[in-house]
Design an enzyme around this catalytic site. Structure first.
Site, PDB file in Angstrom:
ATOM      1  N   ARG A  55      58.776 -65.605  47.004  1.00 37.33           N
ATOM      2  CA  ARG A  55      58.523 -64.658  45.516  1.00 37.33           C
ATOM      3  C   ARG A  55      58.383 -65.538  44.177  1.00 37.33           C
ATOM      4  O   ARG A  55      57.538 -65.086  43.564  1.00 37.33           O
ATOM      5  CB  ARG A  55      59.839 -63.810  45.687  1.00 37.33           C
ATOM      6  CG  ARG A  55      60.000 -63.052  44.267  1.00 37.33           C
ATOM      7  CD  ARG A  55      60.631 -61.774  44.138  1.00 37.33           C
ATOM      8  NE  ARG A  55      62.025 -62.005  44.925  1.00 37.33           N
ATOM      9  CZ  ARG A  55      62.910 -62.514  44.513  1.00 37.33           C
ATOM     10  NH1 ARG A  55      63.152 -63.081  43.224  1.00 37.33           N
ATOM     11  NH2 ARG A  55      63.885 -62.621  45.251  1.00 37.33           N
ATOM     12  N   TYR A 108      40.997 -47.869  30.864  1.00 40.36           N
ATOM     13  CA  TYR A 108      41.135 -47.549  32.136  1.00 40.36           C
ATOM     14  C   TYR A 108      42.281 -46.589  32.216  1.00 40.36           C
ATOM     15  O   TYR A 108      43.520 -46.628  31.812  1.00 40.36           O
ATOM     16  CB  TYR A 108      41.441 -48.943  32.838  1.00 40.36           C
ATOM     17  CG  TYR A 108      41.911 -48.488  34.465  1.00 40.36           C
ATOM     18  CD1 TYR A 108      41.062 -47.786  35.492  1.00 40.36           C
ATOM     19  CD2 TYR A 108      43.186 -48.629  35.032  1.00 40.36           C
ATOM     20  CE1 TYR A 108      41.456 -47.515  36.666  1.00 40.36           C
ATOM     21  CE2 TYR A 108      43.715 -48.505  36.225  1.00 40.36           C
ATOM     22  CZ  TYR A 108      42.644 -48.048  37.171  1.00 40.36           C
ATOM     23  OH  TYR A 108      43.105 -47.601  38.414  1.00 40.36           O
ATOM     24  N   ASP A 180      41.688 -57.234  28.955  1.00 37.08           N
ATOM     25  CA  ASP A 180      41.313 -57.016  30.234  1.00 37.08           C
ATOM     26  C   ASP A 180      39.919 -57.379  30.373  1.00 37.08           C
ATOM     27  O   ASP A 180      38.795 -56.625  29.909  1.00 37.08           O
ATOM     28  CB  ASP A 180      41.531 -55.295  30.600  1.00 37.08           C
ATOM     29  CG  ASP A 180      41.533 -55.168  31.861  1.00 37.08           C
ATOM     30  OD1 ASP A 180      40.544 -55.597  32.767  1.00 37.08           O
ATOM     31  OD2 ASP A 180      41.812 -54.068  32.439  1.00 37.08           O
ATOM     32  N   LYS A 205      38.701 -56.511  41.680  1.00 39.65           N
ATOM     33  CA  LYS A 205      37.267 -56.286  41.347  1.00 39.65           C
ATOM     34  C   LYS A 205      36.318 -57.407  41.735  1.00 39.65           C
ATOM     35  O   LYS A 205      36.102 -57.700  42.887  1.00 39.65           O
ATOM     36  CB  LYS A 205      37.088 -55.727  40.147  1.00 39.65           C
ATOM     37  CG  LYS A 205      38.165 -54.671  39.860  1.00 39.65           C
ATOM     38  CD  LYS A 205      37.812 -53.122  40.600  1.00 39.65           C
ATOM     39  CE  LYS A 205      39.118 -52.230  40.837  1.00 39.65           C
ATOM     40  NZ  LYS A 205      40.111 -52.319  39.765  1.00 39.65           N
TER      41      LYS A 205
HETATM   42  N1  PLP Z   1      41.605 -52.951  34.619  1.00 39.35           N
HETATM   43  C1  PLP Z   1      40.609 -52.226  34.915  1.00 39.35           C
HETATM   44  C2  PLP Z   1      39.372 -52.366  34.181  1.00 39.35           C
HETATM   45  C3  PLP Z   1      40.530 -51.509  36.064  1.00 39.35           C
HETATM   46  O1  PLP Z   1      39.264 -50.945  36.323  1.00 39.35           O
HETATM   47  C4  PLP Z   1      41.667 -51.389  36.946  1.00 39.35           C
HETATM   48  C5  PLP Z   1      41.310 -50.820  38.226  1.00 39.35           C
HETATM   49  O2  PLP Z   1      40.483 -49.859  38.512  1.00 39.35           O
HETATM   50  C6  PLP Z   1      42.727 -52.054  36.814  1.00 39.35           C
HETATM   51  C7  PLP Z   1      42.834 -52.684  35.537  1.00 39.35           C
HETATM   52  C8  PLP Z   1      43.913 -52.139  37.686  1.00 39.35           C
HETATM   53  O3  PLP Z   1      43.905 -52.770  38.544  1.00 39.35           O
HETATM   54  P1  PLP Z   1      44.405 -52.711  40.310  1.00 39.35           P
HETATM   55  O4  PLP Z   1      43.547 -51.343  40.514  1.00 39.35           O
HETATM   56  O5  PLP Z   1      44.140 -53.726  41.045  1.00 39.35           O
HETATM   57  O6  PLP Z   1      45.911 -52.315  39.943  1.00 39.35           O
END
Ligand code: PLP
Length: 385
Positions: A55, A108, A180, A205
């Site tokens: 962990r 998001y 992000d 992604k």
């Molecule tokens: N940030 C963006 C721009 C995203 O598109 C996403 C998910 O689609 C996330 C964060 C969250 O990531 P996760 O689905 O891996 O938790």
């Protein structure tokens, strides 16, 4: 990052940073260390390398963390069980109850939900603003603003924020800037170099790149923030498994090649959609009439593989198109080698319904894959007939 790593080009870092051949066996590929615990040399005597319990740290995870730190040009990388776990750790490490956060107005949906439905219960307030309007961001700063949370390009409307300008607003306010970078990836954009304090990824992604793993990452050069992130991640246990870490490590090796192809294919699709009689608007920062085009051209290497489109005829037409594509698979997520189509209003961004962040029903989001571009264009055009 080691000294050599700093001098290496992007593709070399992707393949070698954190990934020396295994000293015991010579294995060229970093092994999946499927172990929960590590032998100690006497009570409290942690061995060289410092591993004691997975962990807290695991060697496969360390390799990925060093690779991602090298790709983003940061001193520290930390990976998580998902992008949302990374977001939660970043938010709760940087803010405390009573603090204020500035969030983009087309963030998001999951990030919006985390702030709106979870962090507010904990006593954090937020304001959502158009982050491409730097004056609006400056005006939204409150005495207790501790964090500006930015996506560029944004999900799903591909809005562009001037990252260097936002870094300076954050610095003036005594706040942190988190970017992000999921849509752009470190190959196309380097937020730390533009003044951001932290880069966040959903490694689910483009970094993973093959739609076979869920994960997240934070990269920073700030030692104090790193310590806080590390502490909270260990305290709550939001870690990825060694296998998940290994999948992202493997995927990210080919990031540069894939992003070139994603960008090529997206450009071909944009070309086919602009001016099409069934299309009202194409959202793509590579288009010269996109309001953020000049800034995107300055801060991005290319414009990436995400394209959104507003179709004529309203929501039902958009839903019909989703049901007619054959190569574009109807599904959430993005950034894999295969092309995906989705309806943000009813799928990824359904949690924003009724809020100022709500997405119009006639908008479709495309994650353009690395298939043959001619086939992809033909698939979309037949679905729009
Ligand atoms: N940030 C963006 C721009 C995203 O598109 C996403 C998910 O689609 C996330 C964060 C969250 O990531 P996760 O689905 O891996 O938790």
């Amino acid at each position: 990052m080691g000294d050599d790593t700093v001098r290496w080009g992007f593709e070399t870092r992707a393949i070698h940073a954190g990934q020396q051949p295994d000293p015991r066996t010579g294995s060229v590929i970093v092994p999946i260390y499927a172990t929960s615990t590590f032998k100690q040399d006497g009570v409290g005597g942690v061995r060289d390398g410092g591993y004691e319990y997975s962990r807290t740290a695991n060697p496969t995870r360390t390799a990925l963390e060093d690779q991602l730190a090298a790709l983003e040009g940061g001193r520290h990388g930390l990976v998580f069980a998902s992008g949302m776990a990374a977001s939660d750790i970043a938010l709760r490490s940087i803010t405390k109850p009573g603090d204020h956060v500035i969030l983009g107005n087309d963030a998001y949906g999951g990030t919006f939900r985390l702030l709106d439905k979870v962090l507010t219960l904990w006593g954090v307030q937020y304001t959502s603003v158009n982050l491409s309007d730097v004056d609006a961001v400056r005006a939204a700063v409150e005495p207790n603003t501790k964090l500006i949370w930015c996506e560029s390009p944004t999900n799903p409307l591909l809005g562009i924020a001037d990252l260097a300008a936002l870094a300076s607003v954050a610095a003036d306010a005594g706040a942190r800037l988190v970017v992000d970078n999921t849509f752009a990836t470190p190959y196309l954009q380097s937020p730390l170099g533009l003044g951001a304090d932290v880069v966040l990824h959903s490694t689910t992604k483009y970094l993973g790149g093959h739609s076979d793993v869920v994960g997240g990452a934070l990269i920073t050069s700030d030692d104090e923030l790193y310590e806080k992130f590390f502490f909270l991640r260990n305290a709550v246990g939001a870690v990825p498994s060694p296998f998940d870490s290994w999948l992202v490590l493997r995927g990210a090796k080919t990031l540069a090649l894939r992003m070139e192809r994603h960008s090529d294919n997206a450009e071909r699709i944009v070309e086919a959609l602009v001016g099409h009689p069934k299309v009202l608007k194409v959202y793509y920062p590579g288009l010269p009439d996109h309001p953020g085009h000049e800034i995107a051209a300055k801060q991005m290497r290319r414009f990436g593989g995400m394209v959104s489109v507003a179709v004529a005829g309203g929501e039902q037409v958009a839903l019909d198109i989703c049901s007619r594509t054959k190569l574009f698979i109807l599904g959430e997520s993005l950034g894999g080698v295969e092309s995906l189509i989705e309806h943000p209003g009813r799928m990824t961004h359904a949690s924003t319904t009724g809020s100022p962040l709500q997405i119009d029903g006639n908008v479709l989001r495309l994650s353009v894959g690395i298939e043959d571009a001619t086939d992809l264009v033909a698939d979309l055009l037949q679905a729009m007939e």
